[in-house]
Write a protein that holds these residues in place. Structure first.
Motif, PDB file in Angstrom:
ATOM      1  N   PRO A 139      26.596  49.503 -48.964  1.00 18.17           N
ATOM      2  CA  PRO A 139      26.263  48.078 -49.100  1.00 18.17           C
ATOM      3  C   PRO A 139      27.281  47.345 -49.970  1.00 18.17           C
ATOM      4  O   PRO A 139      27.967  47.933 -50.814  1.00 18.17           O
ATOM      5  N   ASP A 140      27.364  46.051 -49.769  1.00 20.16           N
ATOM      6  CA  ASP A 140      28.247  45.190 -50.548  1.00 20.16           C
ATOM      7  C   ASP A 140      27.482  44.660 -51.760  1.00 20.16           C
ATOM      8  O   ASP A 140      26.513  43.918 -51.612  1.00 20.16           O
ATOM      9  N   PHE A 141      27.932  45.050 -52.946  1.00 19.92           N
ATOM     10  CA  PHE A 141      27.261  44.625 -54.172  1.00 19.92           C
ATOM     11  C   PHE A 141      28.111  43.617 -54.953  1.00 19.92           C
ATOM     12  O   PHE A 141      27.926  43.447 -56.161  1.00 19.92           O
ATOM     13  N   SER A 142      29.049  42.970 -54.274  1.00 22.53           N
ATOM     14  CA  SER A 142      29.952  42.056 -54.972  1.00 22.53           C
ATOM     15  C   SER A 142      29.204  40.868 -55.572  1.00 22.53           C
ATOM     16  O   SER A 142      29.548  40.394 -56.665  1.00 22.53           O
ATOM     17  N   ARG A 143      28.191  40.367 -54.865  1.00 30.26           N
ATOM     18  CA  ARG A 143      27.433  39.247 -55.397  1.00 30.26           C
ATOM     19  C   ARG A 143      26.699  39.667 -56.669  1.00 30.26           C
ATOM     20  O   ARG A 143      26.637  38.893 -57.634  1.00 30.26           O
ATOM     21  N   PHE A 144      26.160  40.883 -56.682  1.00 27.31           N
ATOM     22  CA  PHE A 144      25.513  41.361 -57.904  1.00 27.31           C
ATOM     23  C   PHE A 144      26.512  41.390 -59.059  1.00 27.31           C
ATOM     24  O   PHE A 144      26.189  40.986 -60.179  1.00 27.31           O
ATOM     25  N   CYS A 145      27.721  41.857 -58.790  1.00 23.39           N
ATOM     26  CA  CYS A 145      28.715  41.935 -59.852  1.00 23.39           C
ATOM     27  C   CYS A 145      29.056  40.557 -60.415  1.00 23.39           C
ATOM     28  O   CYS A 145      29.250  40.411 -61.627  1.00 23.39           O
ATOM     29  N   GLU A 146      29.127  39.559 -59.553  1.00 22.69           N
ATOM     30  CA  GLU A 146      29.391  38.196 -60.028  1.00 22.69           C
ATOM     31  C   GLU A 146      28.310  37.756 -61.009  1.00 22.69           C
ATOM     32  O   GLU A 146      28.607  37.187 -62.070  1.00 22.69           O
ATOM     33  N   ILE A 147      27.058  38.023 -60.652  1.00 24.62           N
ATOM     34  CA  ILE A 147      25.941  37.612 -61.501  1.00 24.62           C
ATOM     35  C   ILE A 147      25.889  38.461 -62.765  1.00 24.62           C
ATOM     36  O   ILE A 147      25.762  37.951 -63.881  1.00 24.62           O
ATOM     37  N   ALA A 148      26.002  39.768 -62.590  1.00 26.95           N
ATOM     38  CA  ALA A 148      25.859  40.688 -63.718  1.00 26.95           C
ATOM     39  C   ALA A 148      26.930  40.469 -64.767  1.00 26.95           C
ATOM     40  O   ALA A 148      26.651  40.505 -65.979  1.00 26.95           O
ATOM     41  N   GLY A 149      28.146  40.232 -64.324  1.00 25.72           N
ATOM     42  CA  GLY A 149      29.226  40.002 -65.280  1.00 25.72           C
ATOM     43  C   GLY A 149      28.977  38.787 -66.146  1.00 25.72           C
ATOM     44  O   GLY A 149      29.321  38.775 -67.335  1.00 25.72           O
ATOM     45  N   SER A 150      28.357  37.768 -65.569  1.00 29.29           N
ATOM     46  CA  SER A 150      28.074  36.548 -66.332  1.00 29.29           C
ATOM     47  C   SER A 150      26.886  36.705 -67.264  1.00 29.29           C
ATOM     48  O   SER A 150      26.687  35.879 -68.159  1.00 29.29           O
ATOM     49  N   LEU A 151      26.104  37.774 -67.055  1.00 26.88           N
ATOM     50  CA  LEU A 151      24.905  37.996 -67.865  1.00 26.88           C
ATOM     51  C   LEU A 151      25.102  39.050 -68.953  1.00 26.88           C
ATOM     52  O   LEU A 151      24.167  39.359 -69.683  1.00 26.88           O
ATOM     53  N   GLY A 152      26.293  39.598 -69.059  1.00 30.73           N
ATOM     54  CA  GLY A 152      26.553  40.543 -70.134  1.00 30.73           C
ATOM     55  C   GLY A 152      26.412  42.006 -69.771  1.00 30.73           C
ATOM     56  O   GLY A 152      26.378  42.868 -70.662  1.00 30.73           O
ATOM     57  N   VAL A 153      26.332  42.335 -68.481  1.00 28.90           N
ATOM     58  CA  VAL A 153      26.345  43.745 -68.081  1.00 28.90           C
ATOM     59  C   VAL A 153      27.730  44.308 -68.359  1.00 28.90           C
ATOM     60  O   VAL A 153      28.750  43.657 -68.085  1.00 28.90           O
ATOM     61  N   LEU A 154      27.782  45.524 -68.900  1.00 29.44           N
ATOM     62  CA  LEU A 154      29.046  46.135 -69.296  1.00 29.44           C
ATOM     63  C   LEU A 154      29.535  47.184 -68.312  1.00 29.44           C
ATOM     64  O   LEU A 154      30.730  47.369 -68.130  1.00 29.44           O
ATOM     65  N   THR A 155      28.600  47.880 -67.668  1.00 31.78           N
ATOM     66  CA  THR A 155      28.960  48.931 -66.724  1.00 31.78           C
ATOM     67  C   THR A 155      27.744  49.251 -65.871  1.00 31.78           C
ATOM     68  O   THR A 155      26.609  49.209 -66.366  1.00 31.78           O
ATOM     69  N   VAL A 156      27.973  49.518 -64.589  1.00 31.11           N
ATOM     70  CA  VAL A 156      26.873  49.781 -63.664  1.00 31.11           C
ATOM     71  C   VAL A 156      27.241  50.939 -62.743  1.00 31.11           C
ATOM     72  O   VAL A 156      28.419  51.093 -62.367  1.00 31.11           O
ATOM     73  N   ARG A 157      26.239  51.738 -62.387  1.00 28.74           N
ATOM     74  CA  ARG A 157      26.402  52.823 -61.411  1.00 28.74           C
ATOM     75  C   ARG A 157      25.208  52.829 -60.469  1.00 28.74           C
ATOM     76  O   ARG A 157      24.072  52.609 -60.902  1.00 28.74           O
ATOM     77  N   ILE A 158      25.484  53.127 -59.201  1.00 31.39           N
ATOM     78  CA  ILE A 158      24.427  53.225 -58.199  1.00 31.39           C
ATOM     79  C   ILE A 158      24.635  54.499 -57.402  1.00 31.39           C
ATOM     80  O   ILE A 158      25.729  54.746 -56.873  1.00 31.39           O
ATOM     81  N   SER A 159      23.595  55.309 -57.323  1.00 35.58           N
ATOM     82  CA  SER A 159      23.612  56.522 -56.504  1.00 35.58           C
ATOM     83  C   SER A 159      22.515  56.431 -55.463  1.00 35.58           C
ATOM     84  O   SER A 159      21.439  55.874 -55.723  1.00 35.58           O
ATOM     85  N   GLN A 160      22.794  57.000 -54.293  1.00 36.14           N
ATOM     86  CA  GLN A 160      21.784  57.074 -53.242  1.00 36.14           C
ATOM     87  C   GLN A 160      21.973  58.376 -52.474  1.00 36.14           C
ATOM     88  O   GLN A 160      23.097  58.765 -52.149  1.00 36.14           O
TER      89      GLN A 160
ATOM     90  N   ARG B 246      19.349  37.656 -71.051  1.00 29.54           N
ATOM     91  CA  ARG B 246      18.631  36.944 -69.988  1.00 29.54           C
ATOM     92  C   ARG B 246      18.126  37.961 -68.962  1.00 29.54           C
ATOM     93  O   ARG B 246      18.536  37.975 -67.807  1.00 29.54           O
ATOM     94  N   GLY B 247      17.232  38.794 -69.432  1.00 21.66           N
ATOM     95  CA  GLY B 247      16.754  39.900 -68.626  1.00 21.66           C
ATOM     96  C   GLY B 247      16.080  39.479 -67.336  1.00 21.66           C
ATOM     97  O   GLY B 247      16.241  40.149 -66.307  1.00 21.66           O
ATOM     98  N   ASP B 248      15.329  38.399 -67.359  1.00 19.98           N
ATOM     99  CA  ASP B 248      14.642  37.953 -66.149  1.00 19.98           C
ATOM    100  C   ASP B 248      15.640  37.648 -65.030  1.00 19.98           C
ATOM    101  O   ASP B 248      15.424  38.022 -63.868  1.00 19.98           O
ATOM    102  N   GLN B 249      16.737  36.996 -65.387  1.00 19.47           N
ATOM    103  CA  GLN B 249      17.756  36.690 -64.382  1.00 19.47           C
ATOM    104  C   GLN B 249      18.426  37.951 -63.865  1.00 19.47           C
ATOM    105  O   GLN B 249      18.711  38.076 -62.662  1.00 19.47           O
ATOM    106  N   LEU B 250      18.658  38.910 -64.768  1.00 18.56           N
ATOM    107  CA  LEU B 250      19.297  40.153 -64.343  1.00 18.56           C
ATOM    108  C   LEU B 250      18.381  40.946 -63.417  1.00 18.56           C
ATOM    109  O   LEU B 250      18.822  41.462 -62.379  1.00 18.56           O
ATOM    110  N   PHE B 251      17.097  41.027 -63.756  1.00 19.75           N
ATOM    111  CA  PHE B 251      16.173  41.756 -62.887  1.00 19.75           C
ATOM    112  C   PHE B 251      16.071  41.096 -61.523  1.00 19.75           C
ATOM    113  O   PHE B 251      16.010  41.781 -60.491  1.00 19.75           O
TER     114      PHE B 251
END
Length: 293
Positions: free
Chosen positions: A4-25, A277-282
């Motif tokens: 899946p394309d998670f680029s939109r999530f990265c745009e949002i997450a970066g602006s909310l202070g996320v430092l690093t993310v990993r996804i496994s499936q 801004r946890g609500d926005q991140l969730f």
């Protein structure tokens, strides 16, 4: 297979202070993105889920029982007058945030200023206005006591106990862990890990405690811990795990230190953050990741 394309999530997450993310499936790392280095950071209350794992392992080894009364588990630490609700409280109540106490205790801003050294006696001295199991009150006293109980029964501190049983198999080497004035690991917070280490713990929970052919945590306990045990005004709470939308369970620490189990998608989403801004991140997690898995 195209991921899946998670680029939109990265745009949002970066602006909310996320430092690093990993996804496994399905056991495969399908996405990772770093805005900062993978250094060890404070997991805050996501630490509680590791304490939960320690309790499950200890129960499996016969060191304790979730049905054990606190008056039996801490006979030498009780206040002079033992409240009737305290008499009813069990080890299980330490894990569900339904201990019976009416307020949050041993919280982060409070701990540096506590004059007492013996936090076990202090935690048991607080009032128990509610019958255990009836009122959800987010409170560090319960998981702290749970961690101390494991330490006492095992004869070593929580980090030492988990090293051969959990940390070493997951490739976690000598993590830093906040301690109380008497040297007990603080089971409600203060464990420092990097995201790869934290994410592997999430993957372990997704597989019901099995890792590379070994059952590190009893499977039945993991399933209980990551399932709703009590109501909390939202999606529910397990044994020091939060329940969430899309039938998820998660280890959750202040400022969005998260490892989220999407069981229906056989996926784990983990991140370390400095997010206020946890609500926005969730919202972004469920919309831009959960709905795309």
């Amino acid at each position: 297979m195209k991921h899946p394309d998670f680029s939109r999530f990265c745009e949002i997450a970066g602006s909310l202070g996320v430092l690093t993310v990993r996804i496994s499936q399905d056991g495969e790392l399908i996405f990772r993105h770093n805005w900062d280095d993978d250094c060890r950071r404070n997991l805050y209350s996501a630490t509680k889920s590791f304490t939960s794992a320690a309790v499950g392992i200890a129960q499996g080894e016969g060191l304790l029982s979730l049905d054990e009364k606190l008056t039996d588990a801490f006979p030498n630490d009780l206040p002079a007058a033992v409240d009737e609700n305290l008499r009813k409280a069990t080890v299980r109540d330490l894990l569900t945030m339904c201990l019976g106490q009416g307020e949050a205790h041993l919280m982060g801003a409070e701990r540096p200023f506590i004059p007492e050294d013996d936090w076990v006696k202090l935690a048991l001295s607080y009032p128990f206005p509610y019958e255990p199991g009836t009122h959800f009150v987010y409170n560090n006293a319960g998981p702290y006591l749970a961690g101390v109980l494991v330490e006492r029964r095992a004869g070593c501190d929580l980090a030492e106990y988990l090293t051969p049983r959990l940390f070493a198999p997951l490739g976690i080497r000598k993590p830093t862990w906040e301690r109380d004035p008497l040297g007990h690991c603080f089971g409600a917070g203060g464990l420092f890990l990097n995201l790869p280490e934290f994410h592997r713990f999430g993957e372990l929970c997704l597989t019901d405690g099995a890792w590379e052919g070994r059952q590190l945590i009893p499977a039945e306990y993991v399933r209980e811990a990551t399932s709703k045990q009590v109501e909390n005004g939202a999606e529910g709470y397990g044994y020091l795990f939060w329940m969430g939308k899309q039938n998820t369970a998660r280890a959750d620490g202040k400022y969005c230190q998260l490892s989220i189990l999407f069981r229906e998608k056989n996926a784990v989403v983990s991140m370390l953050s400095e997010c206020r801004r946890g609500d926005q991140l969730f919202d972004a997690i469920y919309r831009e990741i959960g709905a795309r898995l």
